[in-house]
Design a protein around this motif. Structure first.
Motif, PDB file in Angstrom:
ATOM      1  N   GLY A  91       0.841  -1.200   0.000  1.00 49.67           N
ATOM      2  CA  GLY A  91       0.000   0.000   0.000  1.00 49.67           C
ATOM      3  C   GLY A  91       0.867   1.236   0.000  1.00 49.67           C
ATOM      4  N   ILE A  92       0.222   2.379  -0.204  1.00 47.12           N
ATOM      5  CA  ILE A  92       0.952   3.629  -0.048  1.00 47.12           C
ATOM      6  C   ILE A  92       0.244   4.464   1.002  1.00 47.12           C
ATOM      7  CG2 ILE A  92      -0.134   4.488  -2.174  1.00 47.12           C
ATOM      8  CD1 ILE A  92       2.086   6.537  -2.325  1.00 47.12           C
ATOM      9  N   TYR A  93       1.036   4.952   1.935  1.00 45.64           N
ATOM     10  CA  TYR A  93       0.514   5.851   2.967  1.00 45.64           C
ATOM     11  C   TYR A  93       0.613   7.285   2.458  1.00 45.64           C
ATOM     12  CZ  TYR A  93       0.579   8.841   7.060  1.00 45.64           C
ATOM     13  OH  TYR A  93       0.323   9.853   7.935  1.00 45.64           O
ATOM     14  N   ILE A  94      -0.480   8.010   2.579  1.00 45.35           N
ATOM     15  CA  ILE A  94      -0.503   9.412   2.128  1.00 45.35           C
ATOM     16  C   ILE A  94      -0.900  10.303   3.295  1.00 45.35           C
ATOM     17  CG2 ILE A  94      -1.494  11.046   0.492  1.00 45.35           C
ATOM     18  CD1 ILE A  94      -1.929   8.771  -1.395  1.00 45.35           C
ATOM     19  N   PRO A  95       0.033  11.112   3.783  1.00 43.93           N
ATOM     20  CA  PRO A  95      -0.300  12.012   4.894  1.00 43.93           C
ATOM     21  C   PRO A  95      -1.234  13.143   4.448  1.00 43.93           C
ATOM     22  CG  PRO A  95       2.098  11.930   4.483  1.00 43.93           C
ATOM     23  CD  PRO A  95       1.413  11.262   3.331  1.00 43.93           C
ATOM     24  N   ARG A  96      -1.589  13.994   5.379  1.00 43.03           N
ATOM     25  CA  ARG A  96      -2.409  15.174   5.052  1.00 43.03           C
ATOM     26  C   ARG A  96      -1.637  16.108   4.114  1.00 43.03           C
ATOM     27  NH1 ARG A  96      -2.336  14.664  10.717  1.00 43.03           N
ATOM     28  NH2 ARG A  96      -4.312  13.829  11.452  1.00 43.03           N
ATOM     29  N   MET A  97      -2.367  16.935   3.416  1.00 44.73           N
ATOM     30  CA  MET A  97      -1.798  17.993   2.575  1.00 44.73           C
ATOM     31  C   MET A  97      -0.778  17.486   1.545  1.00 44.73           C
ATOM     32  SD  MET A  97      -3.422  20.677   3.068  1.00 44.73           S
ATOM     33  CE  MET A  97      -2.458  21.984   2.331  1.00 44.73           C
ATOM     34  N   ILE A  98      -1.167  16.408   0.886  1.00 43.57           N
ATOM     35  CA  ILE A  98      -0.396  15.881  -0.251  1.00 43.57           C
ATOM     36  C   ILE A  98      -1.321  15.889  -1.456  1.00 43.57           C
ATOM     37  CG2 ILE A  98       0.704  13.803  -1.224  1.00 43.57           C
ATOM     38  CD1 ILE A  98       2.388  14.923   1.021  1.00 43.57           C
ATOM     39  N   TRP A  99      -0.895  16.519  -2.540  1.00 45.72           N
ATOM     40  CA  TRP A  99      -1.681  16.476  -3.778  1.00 45.72           C
ATOM     41  C   TRP A  99      -1.518  15.096  -4.409  1.00 45.72           C
ATOM     42  CZ3 TRP A  99      -5.241  19.709  -5.607  1.00 45.72           C
ATOM     43  CH2 TRP A  99      -5.694  19.494  -6.917  1.00 45.72           C
ATOM     44  N   LYS A 100      -2.635  14.465  -4.784  1.00 45.42           N
ATOM     45  CA  LYS A 100      -2.539  13.091  -5.307  1.00 45.42           C
ATOM     46  C   LYS A 100      -3.391  12.894  -6.551  1.00 45.42           C
ATOM     47  CE  LYS A 100      -5.690  11.972  -1.544  1.00 45.42           C
ATOM     48  NZ  LYS A 100      -5.842  13.414  -1.266  1.00 45.42           N
ATOM     49  N   GLU A 101      -2.873  12.093  -7.454  1.00 46.41           N
ATOM     50  CA  GLU A 101      -3.589  11.765  -8.689  1.00 46.41           C
ATOM     51  C   GLU A 101      -3.419  10.279  -8.960  1.00 46.41           C
ATOM     52  OE1 GLU A 101      -2.171  14.326 -11.819  1.00 46.41           O
ATOM     53  OE2 GLU A 101      -2.787  16.130 -10.725  1.00 46.41           O
ATOM     54  N   MET A 102      -4.518   9.590  -9.194  1.00 52.68           N
ATOM     55  CA  MET A 102      -4.462   8.154  -9.508  1.00 52.68           C
ATOM     56  C   MET A 102      -4.807   7.981 -10.987  1.00 52.68           C
ATOM     57  SD  MET A 102      -5.713   8.813  -6.296  1.00 52.68           S
ATOM     58  CE  MET A 102      -7.375   8.343  -5.857  1.00 52.68           C
ATOM     59  N   TYR A 103      -4.040   7.146 -11.674  1.00 52.58           N
ATOM     60  CA  TYR A 103      -4.224   7.015 -13.121  1.00 52.58           C
ATOM     61  C   TYR A 103      -3.668   5.674 -13.597  1.00 52.58           C
ATOM     62  CZ  TYR A 103       0.673   8.429 -13.190  1.00 52.58           C
ATOM     63  OH  TYR A 103       2.035   8.483 -12.977  1.00 52.58           O
ATOM     64  N   ASP A 104      -3.773   5.442 -14.911  1.00 52.10           N
ATOM     65  CA  ASP A 104      -3.233   4.218 -15.521  1.00 52.10           C
ATOM     66  C   ASP A 104      -3.830   2.959 -14.890  1.00 52.10           C
ATOM     67  OD1 ASP A 104      -1.758   3.400 -17.609  1.00 52.10           O
ATOM     68  OD2 ASP A 104       0.213   3.755 -16.718  1.00 52.10           O
ATOM     69  N   PHE A 105      -5.145   2.984 -14.734  1.00 53.41           N
ATOM     70  CA  PHE A 105      -5.837   1.851 -14.109  1.00 53.41           C
ATOM     71  C   PHE A 105      -5.899   0.659 -15.068  1.00 53.41           C
ATOM     72  CE2 PHE A 105      -7.593   5.722 -12.269  1.00 53.41           C
ATOM     73  CZ  PHE A 105      -7.525   5.453 -10.918  1.00 53.41           C
ATOM     74  N   SER A 106      -5.549  -0.519 -14.574  1.00 55.73           N
ATOM     75  CA  SER A 106      -5.781  -1.722 -15.379  1.00 55.73           C
ATOM     76  C   SER A 106      -7.285  -2.010 -15.364  1.00 55.73           C
ATOM     77  CB  SER A 106      -4.995  -2.905 -14.809  1.00 55.73           C
ATOM     78  OG  SER A 106      -5.462  -3.248 -13.518  1.00 55.73           O
ATOM     79  N   GLU A 107      -7.722  -2.807 -16.304  1.00 54.02           N
ATOM     80  CA  GLU A 107      -9.161  -3.077 -16.420  1.00 54.02           C
ATOM     81  C   GLU A 107      -9.715  -3.722 -15.148  1.00 54.02           C
ATOM     82  OE1 GLU A 107      -9.916  -4.615 -20.351  1.00 54.02           O
ATOM     83  OE2 GLU A 107     -11.894  -5.311 -19.680  1.00 54.02           O
ATOM     84  N   ASP A 108      -8.875  -4.535 -14.492  1.00 55.90           N
ATOM     85  CA  ASP A 108      -9.324  -5.254 -13.285  1.00 55.90           C
ATOM     86  C   ASP A 108      -8.948  -4.522 -11.992  1.00 55.90           C
ATOM     87  OD1 ASP A 108      -6.618  -5.604 -13.605  1.00 55.90           O
ATOM     88  OD2 ASP A 108      -6.606  -7.731 -13.076  1.00 55.90           O
TER      89      ASP A 108
END
Ligand code: TYD
Length: 143
Positions: A91-108
């Motif tokens: 997993g990835i831990y993301i603290p407060r006040m971090i800009w985040k973008e999720m992309y490149d999703f596999s179909e599953d």
């Protein structure tokens, strides 16, 4: 557990001949906070970018329990990193006040998100310029 920035977490895999099992216990055991909310994201095409926000209050741990995706994070100092999520035990831990973008999703791709706070739309910063402004203001206050 106290992390300064976004951080990969490796969970213990307790599988046996019947299959795999990963446990994520809160309150600092496997997850660095008390888990108040979970949600999951799936069915996003590869070209889609999700997230695009920072949270003033909430910390997250994000796990691709199936499939894969990428997450780009940007901290208050302008440090940028890309994490590849492609294993149910990472997993990835993301603290407060971090800009985040999720992309490149596999179909599953099924992206499981564990959150330290209940949902509150007011603590989301959804505009990148606003994020930079708030970060700069906070930095000036702490100078
Ligand atoms: P959004 O934060 O835009 O999703 P993502 O970060 O994956 O791109 O959320 C999509 C919608 O769902 C938005 O209308 C807010 C709502 N929502 C809740 O009501 N509760 C929640 O816990 C979350 C994460 C979203």
């Amino acid at each position: 557990m106290q992390y300064q920035g976004p951080q990969m977490l490796e969970f213990q895999e307790m599988g046996d001949e019947r299959g795999h099992l990963v446990v994520c216990e809160g309150e600092g055991r496997d997850i660095p906070f008390d888990i108040k909310r979970i949600f999951y994201i799936y069915g996003s095409d590869r070209g889609i970018v999700r997230g695009q926000h920072a949270n003033k209050e909430t910390e997250f741990v994000i796990i691709n329990v199936a499939g894969s995706s990428k997450i780009k994070v940007l901290d208050r100092k302008g440090n940028e990193a890309v994490f590849i999520l492609n294993r149910p035990r990472t997993g990835i831990y993301i603290p407060r006040m971090i800009w985040k973008e999720m992309y490149d999703f596999s179909e599953d791709s099924v992206l499981l998100c564990l959150a330290s706070e209940h949902y509150n739309a007011d603590e989301y910063i959804r505009n990148y310029e606003d994020f930079l402004k708030i970060v700069r203001e906070n930095d000036e206050e702490t100078d």
